[in-house]
Design a protein around this motif. Structure first.
Motif, short mmCIF file in Angstrom:
data_model
loop_
_atom_site.label_atom_id
_atom_site.label_comp_id
_atom_site.label_asym_id
_atom_site.label_seq_id
_atom_site.Cartn_x
_atom_site.Cartn_y
_atom_site.Cartn_z
N ASP A 12 0.83 -1.20 0.00
CA ASP A 12 0.00 0.00 0.00
C ASP A 12 0.87 1.25 0.00
OD1 ASP A 12 -2.72 1.29 0.36
OD2 ASP A 12 -1.70 2.05 2.14
N ALA A 13 2.02 1.18 0.63
CA ALA A 13 2.92 2.34 0.68
C ALA A 13 3.38 2.73 -0.73
CB ALA A 13 4.11 2.03 1.57
N LYS A 14 3.76 1.74 -1.52
CA LYS A 14 4.18 2.03 -2.89
C LYS A 14 3.04 2.65 -3.69
CE LYS A 14 7.67 -1.61 -3.21
NZ LYS A 14 8.05 -2.89 -3.88
N ARG A 15 1.86 2.10 -3.52
CA ARG A 15 0.70 2.62 -4.25
C ARG A 15 0.45 4.08 -3.90
NH1 ARG A 15 -4.09 3.82 -2.90
NH2 ARG A 15 -3.89 2.81 -0.85
N ARG A 16 0.50 4.42 -2.60
CA ARG A 16 0.23 5.79 -2.17
C ARG A 16 1.30 6.75 -2.70
NH1 ARG A 16 0.60 6.52 3.16
NH2 ARG A 16 1.19 4.40 3.77
N LEU A 17 2.54 6.34 -2.67
CA LEU A 17 3.62 7.18 -3.20
C LEU A 17 3.42 7.44 -4.69
CD1 LEU A 17 6.68 5.57 -1.40
CD2 LEU A 17 5.82 7.89 -1.04
N TYR A 18 3.18 6.37 -5.44
CA TYR A 18 3.00 6.50 -6.88
C TYR A 18 1.81 7.38 -7.22
CZ TYR A 18 2.15 5.24 -11.75
OH TYR A 18 1.94 5.31 -13.10
N GLU A 19 0.68 7.15 -6.57
CA GLU A 19 -0.54 7.86 -6.92
C GLU A 19 -0.45 9.34 -6.58
OE1 GLU A 19 -3.78 5.70 -5.18
OE2 GLU A 19 -3.75 4.17 -6.77
N TYR A 20 0.30 9.68 -5.53
CA TYR A 20 0.47 11.10 -5.21
C TYR A 20 1.27 11.80 -6.32
CZ TYR A 20 1.20 15.43 -2.69
OH TYR A 20 1.20 16.75 -2.34
N VAL A 21 2.34 11.17 -6.77
CA VAL A 21 3.13 11.75 -7.86
C VAL A 21 2.29 11.82 -9.13
CG1 VAL A 21 5.18 11.47 -9.30
CG2 VAL A 21 5.29 10.91 -6.86
N GLU A 22 1.52 10.79 -9.40
CA GLU A 22 0.68 10.76 -10.60
C GLU A 22 -0.33 11.91 -10.60
OE1 GLU A 22 -1.51 7.18 -12.86
OE2 GLU A 22 -2.37 7.66 -10.91
N ARG A 23 -0.96 12.15 -9.46
CA ARG A 23 -1.97 13.22 -9.38
C ARG A 23 -1.35 14.60 -9.59
NH1 ARG A 23 -3.71 10.30 -4.90
NH2 ARG A 23 -2.74 11.83 -3.48
N ASN A 24 -0.12 14.78 -9.15
CA ASN A 24 0.48 16.10 -9.17
C ASN A 24 1.44 16.34 -10.33
OD1 ASN A 24 -0.23 17.58 -6.43
ND2 ASN A 24 -0.01 15.39 -5.99
N GLY A 25 1.74 15.29 -11.09
CA GLY A 25 2.63 15.46 -12.24
C GLY A 25 4.08 15.43 -11.84
N THR A 26 4.50 16.39 -11.02
CA THR A 26 5.85 16.39 -10.43
C THR A 26 5.72 16.75 -8.96
OG1 THR A 26 6.22 18.73 -10.98
CG2 THR A 26 6.97 17.09 -12.59
N VAL A 27 6.65 16.28 -8.16
CA VAL A 27 6.64 16.59 -6.72
C VAL A 27 8.07 16.47 -6.20
CG1 VAL A 27 6.10 14.20 -6.08
CG2 VAL A 27 5.60 16.06 -4.48
N LYS A 28 8.46 17.39 -5.34
CA LYS A 28 9.78 17.34 -4.71
C LYS A 28 9.82 16.19 -3.70
CE LYS A 28 11.91 20.84 -6.61
NZ LYS A 28 13.17 20.65 -7.41
N ARG A 29 10.98 15.55 -3.61
CA ARG A 29 11.14 14.41 -2.70
C ARG A 29 10.74 14.79 -1.26
NH1 ARG A 29 14.92 9.89 -1.23
NH2 ARG A 29 15.44 9.61 -3.42
N SER A 45 12.96 3.18 1.27
CA SER A 45 12.99 1.84 0.67
C SER A 45 11.89 1.69 -0.39
CB SER A 45 12.85 0.77 1.74
OG SER A 45 11.59 0.86 2.40
N ASN A 46 10.69 2.20 -0.12
CA ASN A 46 9.59 2.08 -1.09
C ASN A 46 9.81 2.97 -2.31
OD1 ASN A 46 7.25 0.27 -0.04
ND2 ASN A 46 7.87 1.44 1.76
N LEU A 47 10.36 4.16 -2.08
CA LEU A 47 10.64 5.05 -3.21
C LEU A 47 11.70 4.45 -4.12
CD1 LEU A 47 10.20 7.74 -4.64
CD2 LEU A 47 11.90 8.75 -3.10
N GLU A 48 12.76 3.92 -3.55
CA GLU A 48 13.82 3.32 -4.36
C GLU A 48 13.29 2.12 -5.14
OE1 GLU A 48 16.77 4.58 -5.01
OE2 GLU A 48 16.14 6.28 -3.78
#
Length: 243
Positions: A12-29, A45-48
């Motif tokens: 679920d952590a990977k999904r939430r990270l991906y979907e936040y970036v997807e919604r916003n197009g770009t996002v700072k780490r 770990s999930n981002l990598e």
């Protein structure tokens, strides 16, 4: 991951990270770390893992969706050496300038709209459950001189068709750059399961209509008085290419 695929996630952590970036197009780490409920260790770990799997890419601390668009190809004609490659975020300003250069010389309403969408989104790539887009660019000495864009509906009933635009700066026309860009977009669309591409052009844009006709595109429909250009109503010619 293909550009039209939806990713699958092992947590679920990977999904939430991906979907936040997807919604916003770009996002700072650092911004992403602030908005997700993860420890710094879990976040890292999930981002990598998402980057390793090819789902996200990072440039200078900015994260965006990573789409696999194909290889870089080099060409030479009439003493002009140019490269056709996938568009990336670093091409943003060059893409805007090139689209505006082309549309200042000839009426290309769809291309003008694409430039405005790029400025609104502030990102070159976009991939979500409704619509995706991709670019290939032509560069000479590292500078963007042309583009082809594919607008890719993700709704199931429309996934077999896409809209393509292509343009080259006036100073670089006549060297086959536009033909290579058009061909690259067609090849990618066919390889990814599309069956038809469209290109909508005002009937007054003789150069674009001749270019597409010479490359095997057919007039599929004409929408009367579709555009209002400089106070005049102008027909739209919908060109199509079966794959």
């Amino acid at each position: 991951m293909g550009a039209t695929e939806r990713p699958t996630f092992t947590s679920d952590a990977k999904r939430r990270l991906y979907e936040y970036v997807e919604r916003n197009g770009t996002v700072k780490r650092h911004k992403l770390l602030d908005v997700v409920s993860l420890s710094a260790e879990e976040f890292q770990s999930n981002l990598e893992a998402l980057k390793t799997d090819g789902y996200l890419q990072e440039e200078g601390g900015t994260l965006r969706i990573a789409l696999e668009f194909g290889a870089v190809t080099e060409h030479e004609r009439d003493g002009i050496e140019f490269v056709i490659r996938p568009g990336r975020q670093s091409d943003f300003d060059g893409l805007i300038d090139t689209i505006r250069d082309v549309t200042s010389e000839e009426t290309y309403v769809v291309a003008e709209t694409i430039a405005e969408e790029l400025l609104y989104d502030d990102t070159v790539t976009r991939h979500n459950t409704v619509r995706s887009r991709m670019f290939f660019v032509a560069t000479v000495d590292g500078e963007v001189v042309g583009w082809t864009h594919l607008d890719l509906p993700q709704i199931e009933q429309m996934q077999g068709t896409a809209q393509q635009t292509v343009g080259v700066r006036e100073d670089y026309r006549g060297h086959g750059i536009g033909s290579k860009l058009l061909e690259r977009g067609l090849e990618w669309a066919e390889a990814n399961g599309y069956r038809k591409l469209y290109n909508s052009v005002p009937i007054t844009n003789d150069r674009a209509l001749e270019f597409l006709t010479n490359h095997g595109w057919d007039t599929e429909a004409i929408r009367r008085d579709h555009y209002a250009i400089d106070g005049d109503l102008v027909d739209e010619v919908m060109m199509a290419r079966e794959l």
